[in-house]
Design a protein around this motif. Sequence first.
Motif, PDB file in Angstrom:
ATOM      1  N   LYS A  96       0.821  -1.216   0.000  1.00 51.91           N
ATOM      2  CA  LYS A  96       0.000   0.000   0.000  1.00 51.91           C
ATOM      3  C   LYS A  96       0.852   1.263   0.000  1.00 51.91           C
ATOM      4  CE  LYS A  96      -4.209  -1.977   1.827  1.00 51.91           C
ATOM      5  NZ  LYS A  96      -5.295  -1.870   2.799  1.00 51.91           N
ATOM      6  N   LYS A  97       1.990   1.229   0.677  1.00 53.30           N
ATOM      7  CA  LYS A  97       2.892   2.380   0.643  1.00 53.30           C
ATOM      8  C   LYS A  97       3.410   2.592  -0.777  1.00 53.30           C
ATOM      9  CE  LYS A  97       4.579   2.193   5.413  1.00 53.30           C
ATOM     10  NZ  LYS A  97       5.796   2.109   6.259  1.00 53.30           N
ATOM     11  N   ALA A  98       3.841   1.522  -1.431  1.00 54.82           N
ATOM     12  CA  ALA A  98       4.339   1.640  -2.809  1.00 54.82           C
ATOM     13  C   ALA A  98       3.225   2.083  -3.753  1.00 54.82           C
ATOM     14  CB  ALA A  98       4.946   0.315  -3.261  1.00 54.82           C
ATOM     15  N   ARG A  99       2.015   1.561  -3.600  1.00 54.00           N
ATOM     16  CA  ARG A  99       0.878   1.952  -4.447  1.00 54.00           C
ATOM     17  C   ARG A  99       0.574   3.433  -4.301  1.00 54.00           C
ATOM     18  NH1 ARG A  99      -4.210   0.247  -3.873  1.00 54.00           N
ATOM     19  NH2 ARG A  99      -4.624   0.591  -6.054  1.00 54.00           N
ATOM     20  N   THR A 100       0.615   3.914  -3.074  1.00 52.55           N
ATOM     21  CA  THR A 100       0.360   5.330  -2.826  1.00 52.55           C
ATOM     22  C   THR A 100       1.351   6.185  -3.594  1.00 52.55           C
ATOM     23  OG1 THR A 100      -0.508   4.816  -0.624  1.00 52.55           O
ATOM     24  CG2 THR A 100       0.181   7.101  -1.024  1.00 52.55           C
ATOM     25  N   ALA A 101       2.638   5.859  -3.466  1.00 52.33           N
ATOM     26  CA  ALA A 101       3.681   6.633  -4.141  1.00 52.33           C
ATOM     27  C   ALA A 101       3.556   6.533  -5.659  1.00 52.33           C
ATOM     28  CB  ALA A 101       5.054   6.170  -3.676  1.00 52.33           C
ATOM     29  N   ALA A 102       3.306   5.331  -6.172  1.00 51.16           N
ATOM     30  CA  ALA A 102       3.215   5.153  -7.627  1.00 51.16           C
ATOM     31  C   ALA A 102       2.001   5.869  -8.215  1.00 51.16           C
ATOM     32  CB  ALA A 102       3.172   3.661  -7.978  1.00 51.16           C
ATOM     33  N   LEU A 103       0.839   5.693  -7.599  1.00 52.96           N
ATOM     34  CA  LEU A 103      -0.388   6.265  -8.151  1.00 52.96           C
ATOM     35  C   LEU A 103      -0.400   7.788  -8.140  1.00 52.96           C
ATOM     36  CD1 LEU A 103      -3.062   3.834  -6.661  1.00 52.96           C
ATOM     37  CD2 LEU A 103      -2.355   4.010  -9.059  1.00 52.96           C
ATOM     38  N   PHE A 104       0.239   8.390  -7.143  1.00 46.39           N
ATOM     39  CA  PHE A 104       0.219   9.843  -7.031  1.00 46.39           C
ATOM     40  C   PHE A 104       1.558  10.484  -7.364  1.00 46.39           C
ATOM     41  CE2 PHE A 104      -3.412   8.379  -4.695  1.00 46.39           C
ATOM     42  CZ  PHE A 104      -4.401   9.248  -5.117  1.00 46.39           C
TER      43      PHE A 104
ATOM     44  N   ARG B   6      12.622   7.190  -9.663  1.00 45.02           N
ATOM     45  CA  ARG B   6      12.782   7.912 -10.926  1.00 45.02           C
ATOM     46  C   ARG B   6      14.018   7.411 -11.672  1.00 45.02           C
ATOM     47  NH1 ARG B   6       9.478  12.454 -10.681  1.00 45.02           N
ATOM     48  NH2 ARG B   6       8.714  12.907  -8.592  1.00 45.02           N
ATOM     49  N   ASP B   7      13.964   7.488 -12.992  1.00 47.73           N
ATOM     50  CA  ASP B   7      15.142   7.139 -13.783  1.00 47.73           C
ATOM     51  C   ASP B   7      16.105   8.324 -13.799  1.00 47.73           C
ATOM     52  OD1 ASP B   7      14.183   8.961 -15.705  1.00 47.73           O
ATOM     53  OD2 ASP B   7      13.577   7.399 -17.123  1.00 47.73           O
ATOM     54  N   ALA B   8      17.212   8.194 -14.527  1.00 46.80           N
ATOM     55  CA  ALA B   8      18.240   9.234 -14.551  1.00 46.80           C
ATOM     56  C   ALA B   8      17.717  10.559 -15.100  1.00 46.80           C
ATOM     57  CB  ALA B   8      19.440   8.764 -15.362  1.00 46.80           C
ATOM     58  N   ALA B   9      16.668  10.516 -15.926  1.00 44.17           N
ATOM     59  CA  ALA B   9      16.084  11.725 -16.495  1.00 44.17           C
ATOM     60  C   ALA B   9      15.013  12.328 -15.589  1.00 44.17           C
ATOM     61  CB  ALA B   9      15.486  11.420 -17.871  1.00 44.17           C
ATOM     62  N   GLY B  10      14.728  11.686 -14.448  1.00 45.38           N
ATOM     63  CA  GLY B  10      13.728  12.202 -13.525  1.00 45.38           C
ATOM     64  C   GLY B  10      12.318  11.706 -13.780  1.00 45.38           C
ATOM     65  N   VAL B  11      12.159  10.789 -14.711  1.00 42.92           N
ATOM     66  CA  VAL B  11      10.846  10.240 -15.039  1.00 42.92           C
ATOM     67  C   VAL B  11      10.486   9.158 -14.026  1.00 42.92           C
ATOM     68  CG1 VAL B  11       9.526   8.968 -16.788  1.00 42.92           C
ATOM     69  CG2 VAL B  11      11.153  10.736 -17.478  1.00 42.92           C
ATOM     70  N   VAL B  12       9.267   9.196 -13.519  1.00 50.18           N
ATOM     71  CA  VAL B  12       8.805   8.185 -12.572  1.00 50.18           C
ATOM     72  C   VAL B  12       8.696   6.848 -13.287  1.00 50.18           C
ATOM     73  CG1 VAL B  12       6.901   7.445 -11.082  1.00 50.18           C
ATOM     74  CG2 VAL B  12       7.563   9.862 -11.151  1.00 50.18           C
ATOM     75  N   ILE B  13       9.410   5.853 -12.746  1.00 49.73           N
ATOM     76  CA  ILE B  13       9.353   4.507 -13.317  1.00 49.73           C
ATOM     77  C   ILE B  13       8.678   3.521 -12.374  1.00 49.73           C
ATOM     78  CG2 ILE B  13      11.314   4.836 -14.864  1.00 49.73           C
ATOM     79  CD1 ILE B  13      13.015   3.223 -12.819  1.00 49.73           C
ATOM     80  N   GLY B  14       8.352   3.978 -11.168  1.00 46.02           N
ATOM     81  CA  GLY B  14       7.695   3.100 -10.211  1.00 46.02           C
ATOM     82  C   GLY B  14       7.830   3.631  -8.810  1.00 46.02           C
ATOM     83  N   ALA B  15       7.734   2.712  -7.853  1.00 46.07           N
ATOM     84  CA  ALA B  15       7.820   3.080  -6.441  1.00 46.07           C
ATOM     85  C   ALA B  15       8.260   1.882  -5.630  1.00 46.07           C
ATOM     86  CB  ALA B  15       6.472   3.581  -5.941  1.00 46.07           C
TER      87      ALA B  15
END
Length: 132
Positions: free
Chosen positions: A54-62, A99-108
Amino acid sequence: MNTAIAHALVAAAEAEATRGGFAVSITVLDAAAHPVAFLRMNGGAIGPAEVSLKKARTAALFQADSAVLGAAAQPGGAIYSLEHTHGGLISFGGGVVVRDAAGVVIGAIGVAGATVEADETIAQVAAASLHA
């Protein structure tokens, strides 16, 4: 997020938890909040397994760390009761955006089973390990 990155995150989190003397659960999700990797360390309690998810889902979804969202999810806050949405979220530390090296969210990554402060530190150290 791919399995190599997810496994590296789990390994970094496990190493940090071990250094602190904690047996935690670690969940890694992709940017769409789908599971990629999970570990419940030897000796870890069963309940924190779902909390780490649930912690990871919270971070990923938002696309925001659960601790940051938690500050606004307190009574009177702009997103009070957020944790009751999406099948249950977590509004305290331990869910960190990856985030990846470019700052793009890739997950949580979500960590649970130690103190909230230690869960947050373990997750932050693991996320930072990708760019070390």
